[in-house]
Design a protein around this motif. Structure first.
Motif, short mmCIF file in Angstrom:
data_model
loop_
_atom_site.label_atom_id
_atom_site.label_comp_id
_atom_site.label_asym_id
_atom_site.label_seq_id
_atom_site.Cartn_x
_atom_site.Cartn_y
_atom_site.Cartn_z
N GLY A 27 73.89 8.19 21.53
CA GLY A 27 73.71 9.04 22.70
C GLY A 27 74.51 8.53 23.87
O GLY A 27 75.42 7.73 23.72
N VAL A 28 74.14 8.99 25.07
CA VAL A 28 74.81 8.62 26.31
C VAL A 28 73.83 7.81 27.14
O VAL A 28 72.68 8.22 27.33
N ILE A 29 74.29 6.67 27.66
CA ILE A 29 73.43 5.83 28.49
C ILE A 29 73.31 6.49 29.86
O ILE A 29 74.30 6.69 30.56
N LYS A 30 72.10 6.86 30.23
CA LYS A 30 71.85 7.54 31.50
C LYS A 30 71.37 6.59 32.58
O LYS A 30 71.65 6.80 33.76
N GLU A 31 70.62 5.57 32.20
CA GLU A 31 70.03 4.69 33.21
C GLU A 31 69.94 3.27 32.68
O GLU A 31 69.63 3.05 31.51
N VAL A 32 70.24 2.32 33.54
CA VAL A 32 70.03 0.91 33.24
C VAL A 32 69.11 0.36 34.32
O VAL A 32 69.48 0.31 35.49
N ASN A 33 67.90 -0.01 33.94
CA ASN A 33 66.92 -0.53 34.89
C ASN A 33 66.90 -2.05 34.76
O ASN A 33 66.40 -2.61 33.79
N VAL A 34 67.49 -2.73 35.76
CA VAL A 34 67.63 -4.18 35.72
C VAL A 34 66.29 -4.87 35.94
O VAL A 34 66.02 -5.92 35.34
N GLU A 35 65.44 -4.30 36.76
CA GLU A 35 64.15 -4.92 37.07
C GLU A 35 63.23 -4.99 35.85
O GLU A 35 62.65 -6.02 35.55
N SER A 36 63.10 -3.88 35.15
CA SER A 36 62.21 -3.86 34.00
C SER A 36 62.94 -4.09 32.68
O SER A 36 62.31 -4.11 31.62
N TRP A 56 65.21 -2.29 30.84
CA TRP A 56 65.22 -1.15 29.93
C TRP A 56 66.52 -0.38 30.13
O TRP A 56 67.06 -0.36 31.21
N ILE A 57 67.00 0.26 29.06
CA ILE A 57 68.06 1.24 29.21
C ILE A 57 67.54 2.57 28.67
O ILE A 57 66.68 2.59 27.78
N THR A 58 68.04 3.64 29.22
CA THR A 58 67.65 4.97 28.79
C THR A 58 68.86 5.64 28.16
O THR A 58 69.92 5.72 28.77
N VAL A 59 68.69 6.11 26.92
CA VAL A 59 69.76 6.76 26.18
C VAL A 59 69.38 8.21 25.95
O VAL A 59 68.30 8.50 25.42
N ARG A 100 63.90 5.32 25.61
CA ARG A 100 63.92 4.12 26.44
C ARG A 100 63.82 2.92 25.53
O ARG A 100 62.93 2.86 24.67
N MET A 101 64.72 1.97 25.68
CA MET A 101 64.71 0.80 24.79
C MET A 101 64.84 -0.48 25.59
O MET A 101 65.61 -0.54 26.55
N PRO A 102 64.10 -1.52 25.19
CA PRO A 102 64.18 -2.79 25.91
C PRO A 102 65.50 -3.50 25.61
O PRO A 102 65.98 -3.50 24.47
#
Length: 112
Positions: A77-86, A88-91, A99-101
């Motif tokens: 898929g396409v990476i939409k979000e990278v959350n540095v605090e938690s 997680w990345i969202t694909v 959402r995957m750790p």
């Protein structure tokens, strides 16, 4: 002559097994399929981080391999979000948003 023989195959064997035997066979098969978590060094982790950053900026298709409870799972898929605090990345994939750790990611490759 062969048309008269009606062999039921696995049906007749599983009917003769006890439920404990079937449960033990299933556990044994799951144990055989178990994959150890790959050991990633600093170079591998930097390569994964770089691929995630490039893929997010370019908004291109990525192939992500994730280790999940003893098996390797593939996502595309396409990476939409990278959350540095938690961490997680969202694909975004054709089947929905996943959402995957980051700690479970084994490999990331840009498809384009």
């Amino acid at each position: 002559m062969l048309e008269n023989i009606r062999d039921r195959g696995n049906v007749k064997w599983t009917a003769m097994m006890l439920s404990e035997h079937v449960a033990e066979l299933r556990r044994w098969q799951n144990e055989d399929r178990y994959e150890e978590r790959p050991q990633l060094d600093d170079f591998d982790l930097q390569a994964i981080q770089y691929e995630i950053e490039v893929a997010q900026k370019r908004e291109c298709q990525v192939h992500v391999r994730l280790w999940d409870k003893g098996k390797v799972v593939f996502y595309m898929g396409v990476i939409k979000e990278v959350n540095v605090e938690s961490m997680w990345i969202t694909v975004d994939s054709p089947f929905g948003r996943d959402r995957m750790p980051v700690k479970d990611i084994i490999c990331v490759q840009c498809a384009e």
